[in-house]
Write a protein that holds these residues in place. Structure first.
Motif, short mmCIF file in Angstrom:
data_model
loop_
_atom_site.label_atom_id
_atom_site.label_comp_id
_atom_site.label_asym_id
_atom_site.label_seq_id
_atom_site.Cartn_x
_atom_site.Cartn_y
_atom_site.Cartn_z
N ASN A 137 0.80 -1.22 0.00
CA ASN A 137 0.00 0.00 0.00
C ASN A 137 0.83 1.27 0.00
OD1 ASN A 137 -2.74 -0.58 -0.24
ND2 ASN A 137 -2.91 -1.24 1.88
N PRO A 138 0.24 2.36 -0.48
CA PRO A 138 0.91 3.67 -0.45
C PRO A 138 0.64 4.39 0.87
CG PRO A 138 -1.14 3.88 -1.64
CD PRO A 138 -1.07 2.45 -1.15
N TRP A 139 1.02 5.66 0.90
CA TRP A 139 1.00 6.40 2.17
C TRP A 139 -0.24 7.26 2.35
CZ3 TRP A 139 0.59 11.09 -0.03
CH2 TRP A 139 1.23 11.29 -1.27
N LYS A 163 2.50 -4.76 3.42
CA LYS A 163 3.63 -3.84 3.40
C LYS A 163 3.12 -2.42 3.24
CE LYS A 163 7.38 -1.80 1.11
NZ LYS A 163 6.79 -0.59 1.65
N SER A 165 3.58 1.77 3.19
CA SER A 165 4.58 2.64 2.59
C SER A 165 5.62 3.03 3.63
CB SER A 165 3.90 3.90 2.05
OG SER A 165 4.86 4.87 1.72
N GLU A 166 6.83 3.22 3.17
CA GLU A 166 7.88 3.73 4.06
C GLU A 166 7.54 5.13 4.54
OE1 GLU A 166 7.93 2.82 0.88
OE2 GLU A 166 9.78 3.46 -0.13
N GLY A 196 10.36 0.53 -0.85
CA GLY A 196 9.76 -0.27 -1.91
C GLY A 196 10.77 -1.02 -2.75
N GLY A 200 9.91 -4.12 -0.61
CA GLY A 200 8.75 -4.35 -1.49
C GLY A 200 9.12 -5.25 -2.65
N PHE A 214 -1.55 -4.58 -5.20
CA PHE A 214 -0.75 -3.36 -5.07
C PHE A 214 -1.60 -2.12 -5.30
CE2 PHE A 214 1.57 0.00 -7.37
CZ PHE A 214 2.51 0.35 -6.41
N GLY A 216 -0.72 2.04 -5.65
CA GLY A 216 0.37 3.02 -5.66
C GLY A 216 0.50 3.66 -7.01
N GLY A 217 1.69 4.17 -7.31
CA GLY A 217 1.91 4.88 -8.56
C GLY A 217 2.00 3.93 -9.76
N THR A 220 5.53 2.29 -10.45
CA THR A 220 5.81 1.12 -9.61
C THR A 220 4.90 -0.04 -10.01
OG1 THR A 220 6.38 2.63 -7.83
CG2 THR A 220 5.98 0.35 -7.21
N LEU A 239 -3.85 1.91 -9.51
CA LEU A 239 -2.77 2.87 -9.77
C LEU A 239 -3.28 4.31 -9.79
CD1 LEU A 239 -1.04 0.61 -12.46
CD2 LEU A 239 -0.63 0.69 -9.99
N CYS A 272 -6.04 8.93 -5.25
CA CYS A 272 -5.94 8.42 -6.63
C CYS A 272 -7.11 8.91 -7.47
CB CYS A 272 -5.85 6.91 -6.62
SG CYS A 272 -7.12 6.11 -5.66
N GLU A 373 -0.07 12.94 -13.16
CA GLU A 373 -0.69 13.06 -11.84
C GLU A 373 0.18 13.95 -10.95
OE1 GLU A 373 -0.72 9.31 -9.67
OE2 GLU A 373 -2.77 9.71 -9.03
O1 TXE Z 1 4.38 5.41 -4.60
P1 TXE Z 1 4.88 3.99 -4.98
P2 TXE Z 1 5.12 6.65 -3.97
C1 TXE Z 1 1.40 8.13 -7.08
C2 TXE Z 1 1.55 9.60 -6.89
C3 TXE Z 1 2.85 9.72 -6.20
C4 TXE Z 1 3.63 8.62 -6.88
C5 TXE Z 1 4.79 8.08 -6.10
O2 TXE Z 1 1.59 10.25 -8.14
O3 TXE Z 1 3.45 10.97 -6.37
O4 TXE Z 1 2.69 7.60 -7.05
O5 TXE Z 1 4.40 7.80 -4.77
C6 TXE Z 1 6.03 0.15 -2.58
N1 TXE Z 1 8.25 -3.42 -5.50
N2 TXE Z 1 0.61 7.51 -6.05
O6 TXE Z 1 6.57 6.69 -4.27
O7 TXE Z 1 6.32 3.99 -5.37
C7 TXE Z 1 6.30 1.34 -1.69
O8 TXE Z 1 7.24 1.01 -0.68
C8 TXE Z 1 7.33 -3.55 -4.53
C9 TXE Z 1 -0.70 7.10 -6.44
O9 TXE Z 1 4.77 6.66 -2.55
O10 TXE Z 1 3.91 3.49 -5.92
C10 TXE Z 1 4.92 1.61 -1.14
O11 TXE Z 1 4.62 0.69 -0.11
N3 TXE Z 1 6.84 -2.51 -3.84
C11 TXE Z 1 -1.32 6.26 -5.44
C12 TXE Z 1 4.02 1.33 -2.34
O12 TXE Z 1 4.79 0.47 -3.18
C13 TXE Z 1 7.30 -1.29 -4.15
C14 TXE Z 1 -1.02 6.46 -4.03
C15 TXE Z 1 3.63 2.57 -3.13
O13 TXE Z 1 4.79 3.20 -3.59
C16 TXE Z 1 8.24 -1.09 -5.16
C17 TXE Z 1 0.33 6.87 -3.80
C18 TXE Z 1 8.73 -2.23 -5.84
N4 TXE Z 1 9.63 -2.14 -6.83
C19 TXE Z 1 1.07 7.40 -4.80
N5 TXE Z 1 8.50 0.24 -5.26
C20 TXE Z 1 -2.74 5.84 -5.64
N6 TXE Z 1 -3.05 5.19 -6.75
O14 TXE Z 1 -3.57 6.02 -4.77
C21 TXE Z 1 7.72 0.85 -4.34
N7 TXE Z 1 7.00 -0.06 -3.65
#
Ligand code: TXE
Length: 478
Positions: A137-139, A163, A165-166, A196, A200, A214, A216-217, A220, A239, A272, A373
């Motif tokens: 999950n993200p933060w 897992k 987010s950091e 991550g 991650g 998953f 997040g972004g 990723t 995403l 998101c 975004e």
């Molecule tokens: O997200 P990441 P980040 C978008 C938003 C933001 C950008 C980056 O635009 O600015 O993403 O944010 C884990 N293998 N969103 O860096 O990298 C990571 O540790 C496995 C949209 O925070 O996507 C965290 O737990 N895991 C979004 C999670 O993935 C990995 C919400 C999200 O990190 C990994 C947040 C890897 N290789 C940000 N790399 C939404 N859709 O709601 C990272 N992680």
């Protein structure tokens, strides 16, 4: 919140004032192996997947009760961990409670199919769990996103490794603690912590993990999708988005303007489904933009626990830098910043990661800042002439997560809603995200549907079973 990584721990920093909130140890590779092995053992031996669904449901209800009993401390911790206004944090705990209750109900009522017979047998389907599910999950909305994955994955009979987010690591361990106290067998919900690219990446690549979910972004998400493809394990990706919020000239403009503001400035835009592109019909463009800018300037930007707060800080100081860089990019592309565009001034804001609600116009829809975004309180405005023009622009990004449509004409709402490439369409409302309705993206916004009954099926694989009824031995050829 913000985290600064020391050698072996993450330090959670409150983005409202820069103070330290807590620390968690980063999971080492050896610990990760042990955690996956423990999850596999719990999956095989705890009796969880064999438990009657209504009995699993009892545990899920107990987890919901445990969350509810700690609503206030959990909401406060979430507020300090990532800076969301306290009312939103309370709402997220309520969401988590609701998710566990909902999946308890789905778990005990979900039916599978008796399939049409085509021979001397009875055929039907059953659902089997995958084993150990990696939930990443993200933060931006920890306790809510955690529950949205953990509740259905457990309901389906899996073990889960969560897992967070950091950048927001403090809520996941609380959920695991509450689940254990509620009677969830040992090893069925475990938490790993770390960056991550390290922890991650090791988790998704681990051969003991049978399914990956998953949020997040998109960047990723692509990386994780590649690993899942290589490993041939199912993956769900929720995403990013650049969701269009459409205002037709015949809309109720009071409601539309309020929703557009809520859609992008709620959660400081760190959502998101933030409605980050306003597409407004030319004839009402000036009026809508003027009202919106006025509303943006009156938003109560304050500490997350301040009375009347509407918008808190961004979740971290480094994320604020990203958001500001996005706005600078929009300026460089020729965008006019109608309001905001910087951190606020004044002693109330000095110690926190605050950013002003920002509205930008004057950009072509193919500008980078209309395509990418921002994940912050930044709205770009694009006028449209007619429905065809609108649909082309609205669909003219790689994303397809959500959209909003404001019109009093229900036929136009239907046409537009069907034409827009988005997983969720909100007509005369916005950002309704409920545990009982499927949620997910079209195009680069993701694969799979969380929430709703589909949200449980996501964590289960179909097994087809045949009971032979033939009176004679099976022939070799027939
Ligand atoms: O997200 P990441 P980040 C978008 C938003 C933001 C950008 C980056 O635009 O600015 O993403 O944010 C884990 N293998 N969103 O860096 O990298 C990571 O540790 C496995 C949209 O925070 O996507 C965290 O737990 N895991 C979004 C999670 O993935 C990995 C919400 C999200 O990190 C990994 C947040 C890897 N290789 C940000 N790399 C939404 N859709 O709601 C990272 N992680």
């Amino acid at each position: 919140m913000d985290t600064r990584t020391k050698a072996d721990e993450l330090v959670s920093i409150n983005p409202a004032d820069g103070s330290e909130v807590g620390r968690v140890a980063i999971t080492t590779p050896l610990e990760l192996d042990a955690i996956v092995a423990r999850g596999q053992a719990a999956f095989r031996n705890s009796g969880w997947k064999e438990l009657m669904p209504h009995k699993r449901a009892e545990v899920l209800h107990a987890i919901a009760n445990g969350l509810l009993a700690e609503k206030e401390p959990l909401a406060t911790l979430q507020m300090r961990d990532n800076g969301k206004p306290i009312a939103e944090c309370r709402g997220m705990v309520d969401y988590a409670v609701g998710a566990f209750r909902y999946y308890a109900s789905v778990c005990e009522t979900l039916e599978t199919d008796v399939t049409p017979r085509r021979g001397d047998y009875v055929s039907f389907t059953v659902l089997e769990p995958y084993g150990v599910v990696a939930a990443i999950n993200p933060w931006n909305s920890p306790i809510m996103n955690d529950a949205a994955k953990v509740a259905p994955a457990l309901a389906a009979g899996n073990a889960v490794i969560l897992k967070p987010s950091e950048d927001a690591p403090l809520l996941a361990p609380e959920l695991a603690r509450i689940a254990a106290a509620a009677g969830l067998p040992d090893g069925l919900l475990q938490v790993v912590q770390g960056r991550g690219a390290e922890v991650g990446a090791a988790l998704v690549a681990h051969k003991g993990v049978g399914m990956i979910s998953f949020t997040g972004g998109t960047t990723t998400g692509r990386v994780i999708g590649r690993v899942a493809g290589e490993r041939i394990v199912p993956v769900a990706l929720e995403l990013g988005g650049k969701s269009p919020h459409v205002v037709f000239a015949d809309a109720d403009l009071d409601h539309a303007v309020a929703a557009v503001a809520a859609g992008i400035f709620g959660s400081s835009g760190q959502s998101c489904v933030a409605g980050s592109r306003l597409l407004v019909e030319e004839s009402v463009h000036d009026e809508v933009v003027a009202r919106l800018v006025d509303r943006a300037k009156r938003i109560v930007l304050a500490a997350p626990d301040a009375k009347g707060v509407e918008m808190g800080p961004l979740a971290s100081f480094h994320h604020r830098e990203r958001v500001h860089a996005f706005v600078e990019g929009a300026r460089a592309e020729g965008g006019r910043v109608l309001c905001g565009g910087s951190a606020p001034e004044g002693e109330d804001y000095g110690a926190g990661a605050y950013y002003l609600p920002t509205v930008i116009d004057g950009l072509p829809h193919d500008a980078v800042s209309c395509q990418d975004e921002a994940f912050g309180p930044v709205l770009v405005v694009l006028p449209f002439k007619n429905e065809a023009d609108l649909v082309e622009m609205a669909n003219g990004t790689d994303f397809g997560l959500a959209c909003g449509i404001w019109t009093e004409n229900f036929k136009k709402a239907w046409r537009t809603g069907r034409a827009l490439e988005a997983g969720s369409v909100w007509i005369n409302t916005y950002k309704q995200s409920v545990t009982s309705t499927p949620f997910g993206g079209f195009k680069d916004s993701g694969i799979g549907r969380e929430k709703g009954i589909d949200g449980l099926r996501l964590y289960a694989q179909v097994k087809s079973m045949f009971f032979g009824l033939q009176e004679n031995p099976l022939p070799i050829a027939k």
